[in-house]
Design a protein around this motif. Structure first.
Motif, mmCIF file in Angstrom:
data_model
loop_
_atom_site.group_PDB
_atom_site.id
_atom_site.type_symbol
_atom_site.label_atom_id
_atom_site.label_comp_id
_atom_site.label_asym_id
_atom_site.label_seq_id
_atom_site.Cartn_x
_atom_site.Cartn_y
_atom_site.Cartn_z
ATOM 1 N N ARG A 147 2.524 1.685 -3.632
ATOM 2 C CA ARG A 147 1.864 2.157 -4.584
ATOM 3 C C ARG A 147 1.581 3.609 -4.291
ATOM 4 N NH1 ARG A 147 -3.324 -1.764 -4.577
ATOM 5 N NH2 ARG A 147 -3.189 -2.185 -6.874
ATOM 6 N N ASN A 186 2.235 -17.459 8.542
ATOM 7 C CA ASN A 186 3.512 -16.849 8.174
ATOM 8 C C ASN A 186 3.636 -15.912 9.416
ATOM 9 O OD1 ASN A 186 4.073 -18.032 5.739
ATOM 10 N ND2 ASN A 186 3.872 -16.176 4.683
ATOM 11 N N ARG A 191 -5.284 -6.368 -2.821
ATOM 12 C CA ARG A 191 -4.274 -6.412 -1.841
ATOM 13 C C ARG A 191 -4.324 -5.800 -0.581
ATOM 14 N NH1 ARG A 191 -2.024 -4.575 -7.302
ATOM 15 N NH2 ARG A 191 -0.614 -6.105 -8.062
ATOM 16 N N ASP A 198 -9.020 0.339 3.604
ATOM 17 C CA ASP A 198 -7.613 0.675 3.341
ATOM 18 C C ASP A 198 -6.721 0.392 4.455
ATOM 19 O OD1 ASP A 198 -5.038 2.604 3.385
ATOM 20 O OD2 ASP A 198 -6.240 4.121 2.223
ATOM 21 N N PRO A 199 -5.754 -0.482 4.049
ATOM 22 C CA PRO A 199 -4.703 -1.009 5.355
ATOM 23 C C PRO A 199 -4.021 0.313 5.874
ATOM 24 C CG PRO A 199 -3.824 -1.438 3.271
ATOM 25 C CD PRO A 199 -4.954 -0.824 2.685
ATOM 26 N N LEU A 200 -3.779 1.291 5.500
ATOM 27 C CA LEU A 200 -3.352 2.675 6.292
ATOM 28 C C LEU A 200 -3.817 3.348 7.065
ATOM 29 C CD1 LEU A 200 -0.823 3.606 3.112
ATOM 30 C CD2 LEU A 200 -0.350 1.784 4.823
ATOM 31 N N ARG A 252 3.669 -17.555 -11.365
ATOM 32 C CA ARG A 252 3.468 -17.605 -9.340
ATOM 33 C C ARG A 252 4.545 -18.307 -8.820
ATOM 34 N NH1 ARG A 252 -2.749 -18.159 -8.503
ATOM 35 N NH2 ARG A 252 -2.178 -18.767 -6.401
ATOM 36 N N ALA A 273 0.744 -1.281 0.018
ATOM 37 C CA ALA A 273 -0.087 0.015 0.011
ATOM 38 C C ALA A 273 0.915 1.190 0.123
ATOM 39 C CB ALA A 273 -1.085 -0.019 1.372
ATOM 40 N N ASP A 304 2.639 -15.975 -2.768
ATOM 41 C CA ASP A 304 1.952 -15.573 -1.744
ATOM 42 C C ASP A 304 0.537 -14.989 -2.176
ATOM 43 O OD1 ASP A 304 3.787 -16.362 -0.032
ATOM 44 O OD2 ASP A 304 4.501 -14.433 0.615
ATOM 45 N N PRO A 305 -0.511 -14.947 -1.255
ATOM 46 C CA PRO A 305 -1.717 -14.548 -1.512
ATOM 47 C C PRO A 305 -1.848 -12.912 -1.834
ATOM 48 C CG PRO A 305 -1.651 -15.434 0.612
ATOM 49 C CD PRO A 305 -0.597 -15.412 0.209
ATOM 50 N N VAL A 306 -0.929 -12.224 -1.113
ATOM 51 C CA VAL A 306 -0.888 -10.806 -1.565
ATOM 52 C C VAL A 306 0.604 -10.575 -2.079
ATOM 53 C CG1 VAL A 306 -0.926 -8.298 -0.605
ATOM 54 C CG2 VAL A 306 -2.471 -10.101 0.127
ATOM 55 N N ILE A 307 0.580 -10.134 -3.446
ATOM 56 C CA ILE A 307 1.981 -9.842 -3.923
ATOM 57 C C ILE A 307 1.914 -8.526 -4.703
ATOM 58 C CG2 ILE A 307 2.872 -12.113 -4.523
ATOM 59 C CD1 ILE A 307 1.271 -12.240 -6.812
ATOM 60 N N GLY A 308 3.065 -7.747 -4.715
ATOM 61 C CA GLY A 308 3.290 -6.351 -5.439
ATOM 62 C C GLY A 308 2.766 -6.085 -6.874
ATOM 63 N N THR A 309 3.369 -7.188 -7.454
ATOM 64 C CA THR A 309 3.036 -7.103 -9.038
ATOM 65 C C THR A 309 2.290 -8.294 -9.605
ATOM 66 O OG1 THR A 309 5.177 -6.060 -9.253
ATOM 67 C CG2 THR A 309 4.313 -7.039 -11.273
ATOM 68 N N SER A 310 1.106 -8.132 -10.255
ATOM 69 C CA SER A 310 0.124 -9.043 -10.848
ATOM 70 C C SER A 310 0.627 -9.476 -12.069
ATOM 71 C CB SER A 310 -1.282 -8.413 -10.720
ATOM 72 O OG SER A 310 -1.443 -7.543 -11.692
ATOM 73 N N ASP A 325 -0.397 -6.623 -14.386
ATOM 74 C CA ASP A 325 1.059 -5.439 -14.399
ATOM 75 C C ASP A 325 1.720 -5.898 -15.362
ATOM 76 O OD1 ASP A 325 -0.251 -4.031 -12.599
ATOM 77 O OD2 ASP A 325 0.807 -5.099 -10.965
ATOM 78 N N ILE A 363 -8.921 -11.246 3.543
ATOM 79 C CA ILE A 363 -7.910 -10.268 2.725
ATOM 80 C C ILE A 363 -8.484 -10.402 1.404
ATOM 81 C CG2 ILE A 363 -5.638 -10.484 1.518
ATOM 82 C CD1 ILE A 363 -5.483 -9.586 4.488
ATOM 83 N N ASP A 364 -8.685 -9.503 0.681
ATOM 84 C CA ASP A 364 -9.168 -9.446 -0.843
ATOM 85 C C ASP A 364 -7.808 -9.553 -1.705
ATOM 86 O OD1 ASP A 364 -9.907 -8.910 -3.396
ATOM 87 O OD2 ASP A 364 -11.184 -7.155 -2.864
ATOM 88 N N ARG A 365 -7.548 -10.404 -2.150
ATOM 89 C CA ARG A 365 -6.254 -10.798 -3.008
ATOM 90 C C ARG A 365 -5.928 -9.833 -4.166
ATOM 91 N NH1 ARG A 365 -5.036 -17.288 -2.896
ATOM 92 N NH2 ARG A 365 -3.689 -16.661 -4.408
ATOM 93 N N ARG A 367 -8.642 -12.874 -13.629
ATOM 94 C CA ARG A 367 -8.523 -11.604 -14.141
ATOM 95 C C ARG A 367 -7.646 -11.040 -15.120
ATOM 96 N NH1 ARG A 367 -8.656 -11.107 -8.677
ATOM 97 N NH2 ARG A 367 -6.692 -10.821 -8.759
#
Lengths: 286, 379
Positions: free
Chosen positions: A113, B213, B111, B142-144, A153, A110, A179-185, A188, B106-108, A215
């Protein structure tokens, strides 16, 4: 051209004095990557493989003009390392570390970005633009310069797929992480590959869990004009069992391989069922 | 990591989320004294780490103390989706006038965490999501910034159509979010969140999944772990840094990397075989880890052939070869072993294994085909 990294990339290594950090610094340098700095708090003044070590990312960037970072620090500290790199103003951060808490990744991504910084990973093998630069841990022998863009992935499966592009080689290979949450999809990378003149075909290597592949398929339908090939791992995976990667889990009937393959087909993506089929399929389309 | 409903409810209570009065019981006698304390009637709920216990008959009402004992006996004898019921939650019976759903996960794609609320409570939320997605109110967080008051309030008003009740809802949602963040959850869920006869909202059920994790910074979660629900071989593998999942086929496989391991299993199936397991030996695998992997696979009597598929990167093929030799010293390997080793130090590995009975293949397809054939011959 290539995407994300090239000969001009100036790389710093966070966690350079650790076992993996030091080893891969050597390998990346041998590949031709400009590794300009390393960071390990408390180890400033040392050198690893001829690369100067700094106490902080900020110092390293100021002294060397590094514009990309790769993270090898242990999972407990990776979230902080990501934020340190983002705050220091590098443009690209590749996080190899596996086992990063999801909420740490969420927070770092977050912030990244909001500041226009790209994070790749966590839990990824990194990025390689064959013949130009490698910011990652992949074995160089699996790759050669060429025209196929690969986004995946996985780790070793990426090497297997890349090694099966035959005479076409790869423009850039991006391991986006498991991982479930990653910076670049996927999306992208698809966008970057579509816009990269050197890339003539794209391979998406997906796996069970989540809906990133679905997606990506939607995006291919609306945006990508180059031939796209898709491979999905985990057709035999049972539901509710995490298959190694934190993100690879079929929960409540969604995230199955069958759904992803259908989405690929509906988007005109050619589905490849065995890695070794890929080069023949490329030959018919390129 | 999943925990039981009764454990999740204790955490809810600590965060001030209203839950029914209840006690956990491991025997019919304990259930009886819990019911005496709570007052009749009570609801008896099987504590298992899988969904669908209601449909399986694991939730029942009891009106007398004798009934409490017989029903508890029945539930404690149940096995739900392969898991033996060890405990029963004895809960005060609550008059319910409406059932809702409230969850955070978590909404993947976004993010970020997302708050999910629905007036279609009490049923599987995945079913609602699939069939009538418009019935789910999704509030991206918003996580922040965290879950903002107005966001929770708006979700509450939309769902409950009552501003007074929406205030209660906002408080519960914000406490739930605090818990989600504090304890590093991957899912917190109240299904159903009920409106009781006296007009208050109550968490009738509770589900918490922790992010594996993040367990390193939550030592308090270790005591909540239910070891009886985990496969012993999978536990042993995990402790050694291996990722192992037992399946029902007869072709054992040892692979480096989760994606390649899944792709190898898929290819076994494609060539007419059935994988016996998923096993990722991980990145920097030592000979010891490899030997353990072989031992774990051999402990499965169904295994008729073992396929070793390694694309060396960080993993060195000579380490894998050393591990195979070590495994042969430690145990009698009664089934054919087929190896495909490429990448880092593959030549050294082949030299090490030159005089062993291991069968070599050059490609993944060739290796899989051979392993499937060997497994079939053994039958």
């Amino acid at each position: 051209m290539s995407i994300l990294i090239d000969r001009n990339t100036r790389l710093l290594v966070q966690g350079i004095t650790g076992r993996d950090g030091a080893f891969h610094t050597k390998m990346m340098k041998e590949y031709g990557t400009q590794v300009v700095a390393g960071v390990t708090p408390g180890k400033a003044g040392q050198e690893v493989e001829g690369v100067p070590v700094f106490d902080s990312v900020e110092q390293a960037v100021r002294a060397t003009g590094a514009d990309a970072s790769i993270i090898f620090v242990p999972a407990q500290f990776a979230g902080d390392a990501l934020l340190e790199a983002v705050f220091a103003g590098v443009k690209l951060v590749v996080c190899v570390t596996e086992g990063v808490p999801t909420l740490d990744a969420v927070r770092a991504i977050a912030v990244a970005r909001s500041r226009g910084v790209r994070i790749v990973g966590p839990n990824c093998p990194g990025v390689i633009s064959p013949g130009k630069a490698k910011v990652g841990i992949m074995p160089a022998t699996a790759f050669k310069p060429g025209v196929v863009g690969v986004v995946s992935r996985s780790g070793t499966l990426t090497y297997e797929i890349a090694a099966n592009t035959g005479e076409f080689g790869q423009s850039t290979v991006v391991g986006i992480g498991g991982d479930p949450v990653i910076g670049t999809s996927f999306i992208d990378c698809l966008k970057l590959f579509q816009d990269d003149p050197e890339t003539r075909a794209i391979v998406i290597v997906g796996e069970i869990g989540g809906s990133d592949e679905e997606r990506a398929a939607e995006f291919v339908k609306s945006y990508v004009t180059k031939p796209v090939f898709g491979f999905i791992a985990g057709q035999t995976a049972p539901p509710d069992k995490r298959m190694g990667h934190a993100g690879a889990i079929i929960s409540a009937g969604s995230g199955t391989a069958a759904e992803k393959i259908t989405a690929f087909k509906n988007a005109g993506i050619e589905v490849v069922y065995e890695p070794e089929e890929l080069k023949d399929r490329l030959r018919t389309r390129l | 990591m999943k925990i039981h409903e009764y454990q999740a409810k204790e955490i809810f209570a600590a965060y001030g989320i209203p839950v029914p009065r209840e006690r956990v019981a491991a025997t019919p006698a304990e259930a009886r004294s819990a019911a005496e304390e709570l007052g009749l009637p009570v609801v008896l709920k099987a504590q298992v780490l899988v969904g669908g216990r209601g449909k399986a008959g694991g939730v029942k009402k009891a009106g007398t103390l004798a009934e409490v004992e017989t029903v508890t006996t029945g539930i404690l004898n149940m096995t739900i989706k392969g898991l033996k019921v060890q405990k029963v939650l004895v809960s005060e019976a609550v008059a319910v006038s409406a059932e809702y759903y409230l969850g955070i996960t978590i909404d993947r794609a976004a993010r970020a965490p997302v708050l999910l609320a629905s007036a279609a409570g009490g049923v599987e939320i995945e079913e609602v999501a699939k069939n009538t997605p418009e019935k789910i109110i999704r509030t991206p967080i918003d996580p922040l910034l965290g879950l903002l008051s107005f966001q929770a309030r708006n979700a509450g008003i939309t769902m409950l159509k009552d501003t007074k009740l929406a205030q209660q809802f906002t408080t519960i949602a914000q406490k739930l979010y605090r818990l989600f963040i504090d304890r590093d959850c991957s899912l917190v869920e109240i299904n159903p969140l009920v409106l009781t006869g006296n007009g208050s909202l109550l968490a009738l059920d509770a589900k918490i999944n922790f992010d594996d994790n993040a367990l390193f910074r939550h030592p308090e979660n270790e005591s909540l772990r239910d070891l009886t629900s985990e496969e012993p071989a999978e536990m042993e593998a995990k402790q050694a840094g291996l990722s192992y999942i037992k399946l029902s086929g007869n072709v054992g496989c040892v692979v480096n990397g989760a994606g390649l391991a899944m792709a190898t299993m898929d290819l076994i199936k494609r060539y007419g075989g059935e994988p016996a397991n998923f096993l990722d030996v991980g990145g920097s695998s030592s000979p010891d880890k490899m030997a353990l992997a072989m031992r774990i696979i051999l402990s499965d009597p169904n295994v008729k052939a073992i396929l070793v598929n390694i694309f060396g990167g960080i993993t060195r093929c000579d380490d894998i070869a050393q591990g195979l030799l070590l495994a042969r010293q430690q145990a009698d390997i009664r089934v054919p072993v087929i190896a495909r080793l490429v990448g880092t130090n593959a030549d050294k590995a082949c030299a090490l294994l030159e005089n062993s009975p291991i069968l070599f293949a050059n490609t993944m397809a060739e290796a899989v085909r051979l392993a499937v054939t060997k497994a079939k011959e053994a039958r």
